[in-house]
Motif scaffolding. Structure first.
Motif, mmCIF file in Angstrom:
data_model
loop_
_atom_site.group_PDB
_atom_site.id
_atom_site.type_symbol
_atom_site.label_atom_id
_atom_site.label_comp_id
_atom_site.label_asym_id
_atom_site.label_seq_id
_atom_site.Cartn_x
_atom_site.Cartn_y
_atom_site.Cartn_z
ATOM 1 N N GLY A 234 0.781 -1.238 0.000
ATOM 2 C CA GLY A 234 0.000 0.000 0.000
ATOM 3 C C GLY A 234 0.812 1.286 0.000
ATOM 4 O O GLY A 234 0.237 2.374 -0.023
ATOM 5 N N GLY A 235 2.117 1.179 0.004
ATOM 6 C CA GLY A 235 2.943 2.385 -0.061
ATOM 7 C C GLY A 235 3.950 2.460 1.068
ATOM 8 O O GLY A 235 3.749 1.900 2.148
ATOM 9 N N ALA A 236 5.038 3.165 0.808
ATOM 10 C CA ALA A 236 6.114 3.310 1.788
ATOM 11 C C ALA A 236 5.788 4.396 2.800
ATOM 12 O O ALA A 236 5.044 5.336 2.506
ATOM 13 N N GLY A 237 6.357 4.282 3.985
ATOM 14 C CA GLY A 237 6.206 5.343 4.975
ATOM 15 C C GLY A 237 7.079 6.541 4.661
ATOM 16 O O GLY A 237 6.714 7.679 4.959
ATOM 17 N N VAL A 238 8.238 6.278 4.031
ATOM 18 C CA VAL A 238 9.199 7.340 3.703
ATOM 19 C C VAL A 238 9.734 7.089 2.303
ATOM 20 O O VAL A 238 10.019 5.941 1.930
ATOM 21 N N SER A 239 9.866 8.156 1.529
ATOM 22 C CA SER A 239 10.527 8.073 0.231
ATOM 23 C C SER A 239 11.673 9.072 0.192
ATOM 24 O O SER A 239 11.631 10.128 0.831
ATOM 25 N N VAL A 240 12.703 8.711 -0.560
ATOM 26 C CA VAL A 240 13.870 9.577 -0.769
ATOM 27 C C VAL A 240 14.111 9.678 -2.264
ATOM 28 O O VAL A 240 14.167 8.652 -2.959
ATOM 29 N N ALA A 252 8.713 8.965 -6.485
ATOM 30 C CA ALA A 252 8.959 8.799 -5.053
ATOM 31 C C ALA A 252 7.750 9.219 -4.230
ATOM 32 O O ALA A 252 7.330 8.517 -3.299
ATOM 33 N N ILE A 253 7.170 10.362 -4.554
ATOM 34 C CA ILE A 253 6.019 10.868 -3.805
ATOM 35 C C ILE A 253 4.805 9.956 -3.987
ATOM 36 O O ILE A 253 4.085 9.650 -3.030
ATOM 37 N N GLU A 283 -2.297 13.786 2.576
ATOM 38 C CA GLU A 283 -1.661 14.504 3.692
ATOM 39 C C GLU A 283 -0.190 14.112 3.818
ATOM 40 O O GLU A 283 0.318 13.766 4.882
ATOM 41 N N LEU A 284 0.501 14.176 2.679
ATOM 42 C CA LEU A 284 1.917 13.830 2.643
ATOM 43 C C LEU A 284 2.758 15.009 3.111
ATOM 44 O O LEU A 284 2.359 16.169 2.982
#
Length: 346
Positions: A234-240, A252-253, A283-284
């Motif tokens: 369902g998606g990462a908690g953090v992206s770089v 990334a977003i 709400e990123l």
């Protein structure tokens, strides 16, 4: 002294003899033992930084020994082995007084505001505030790359995104700074996904602790996002994002779970468009990381001393100063780009 110098933006860099810097009040001159070749050096060479005056000597990631002290420098000694953040703080502006020297409004940067470390010697200003002693036992390559890509990734993940153990972190772009982010996130106990078009870079990401890697070379951006979401449930908690490209920033977003945090480290040559609809709806949080103030280095050095972080493993090539101009051109043309290139002037 010998130094890499260019006389026009994008012009051919050459190794030439230039005057050795002299230490003014509060300054030190450092004899460079090793210095990292970073993409930020290419942005400067391309003319993206309006503060650079020509001719110019690049280089901002370094380790060396203090060769000369200016007046007023009493807490540092000649011969001491040191490194320095690429952002050197003034110590007196509101940002510095709040403990955020990495965004000092009066900052100096070797390799940007004045001549840098692709040389036998480099000048460091406001030395007692910015110079960081490093133990002789620390690999010179590890010490050299702390000042920019490693510290920037460390602050981005630890100080900005507050990465937690078992959290998914996706790193888009596995060059030097991206690999630093992979290694740091893995050391923090996060579950890491590396994304790149280079098989060699992805192999290094796996060796640095990535649980999964995605070869994005034959995929659309939407397919990369779908792959991350499938791996993470369902998606990462953090992206770089560590490349500085509009489309990879959007990847990334869009790879984030709702209320996820994006850390932007890659530098852009012009302002990108952002997927603002997703940022609002999910709400990123979008965070920048502009290096790390010297006062935060002891915590990072402690983790390195423990063996959990091994920056030297990111170094894939060590070259002499005479080879540095060709290495700059290679990096600009996407040749020999996997891992970190270390320049050893001596």
């Amino acid at each position: 002294m010998r130094a890499v110098l260019y006389e026009s933006f994008g012009g051919e860099p050459r190794v030439v003899d230039v005057a050795r810097p002299q230490a003014g009040d509060g300054d030190v001159v450092v004899q460079v033992l090793a210095t990292g070749l970073c993409r930020s050096d290419l942005h400067a060479w391309a003319g993206h930084d309006p503060g650079i005056r020509l001719p110019h000597v690049p280089g901002h990631e370094l380790v060396g020994r203090i060769a000369e002290r200016g007046a007023g420098v009493t807490e540092l000694r000649v011969g001491q082995r040191v490194t320095v953040p690429f952002v050197c703080a003034c110590g007196s502006c509101p940002e510095c007084e709040s403990g955020n020297g990495q965004v000092c409004r009066n900052q100096t940067q070797p390799g940007f505001t004045h001549w840098g470390s692709f040389a036998e010697y480099v000048l460091i200003r406001n030395a007692e505030l910015n110079v960081i002693p490093v133990p002789d036992a620390l690999d010179p390559g590890a010490a050299a790359i702390l000042g920019c890509r490693f510290a920037t990734s460390f602050r981005g993940l630890v100080g900005q995104a507050h990465v937690q153990a078992d959290e998914w972190v996706v790193v888009v772009g596995c060059g030097g700074v991206g690999l630093s982010a992979v290694m740091i996130a893995a050391a923090l106990g996060a579950r890491v996904i590396g994304v790149d078009v280079s098989g060699e870079a992805l192999a290094l990401a796996t060796a640095s602790g990535a649980e999964h890697v995605i070869d994005s070379g034959g995929l659309t951006d939407a397919e990369v996002v779908a792959a991350v979401r499938d791996l993470t449930g369902g998606g990462a908690g953090v992206s770089v994002e560590a490349l500085g490209r509009e489309n990879t920033t959007a990847v990334a977003i869009r790879s984030l779970a709702r209320r996820g945090r994006h850390v932007q480290i890659g530098l852009f040559s012009s302002d990108p468009r952002m997927p603002m609809a997703e940022i609002i709806a999910g709400e990123l949080t979008v965070l920048g990381s502009h290096g790390m103030a010297a006062r935060h280095y002891p915590g990072m050095l402690d983790i390195i001393a423990s063996g959990r972080l091994r920056p030297e493993e990111l170094i894939t090539r060590r070259i002499g100063l005479e080879e540095a101009p060709e290495a700059m051109i290679d990096l600009a043309n996407a040749r020999n780009t996997a891992g970190v290139t270390l320049i050893v002037p001596g």
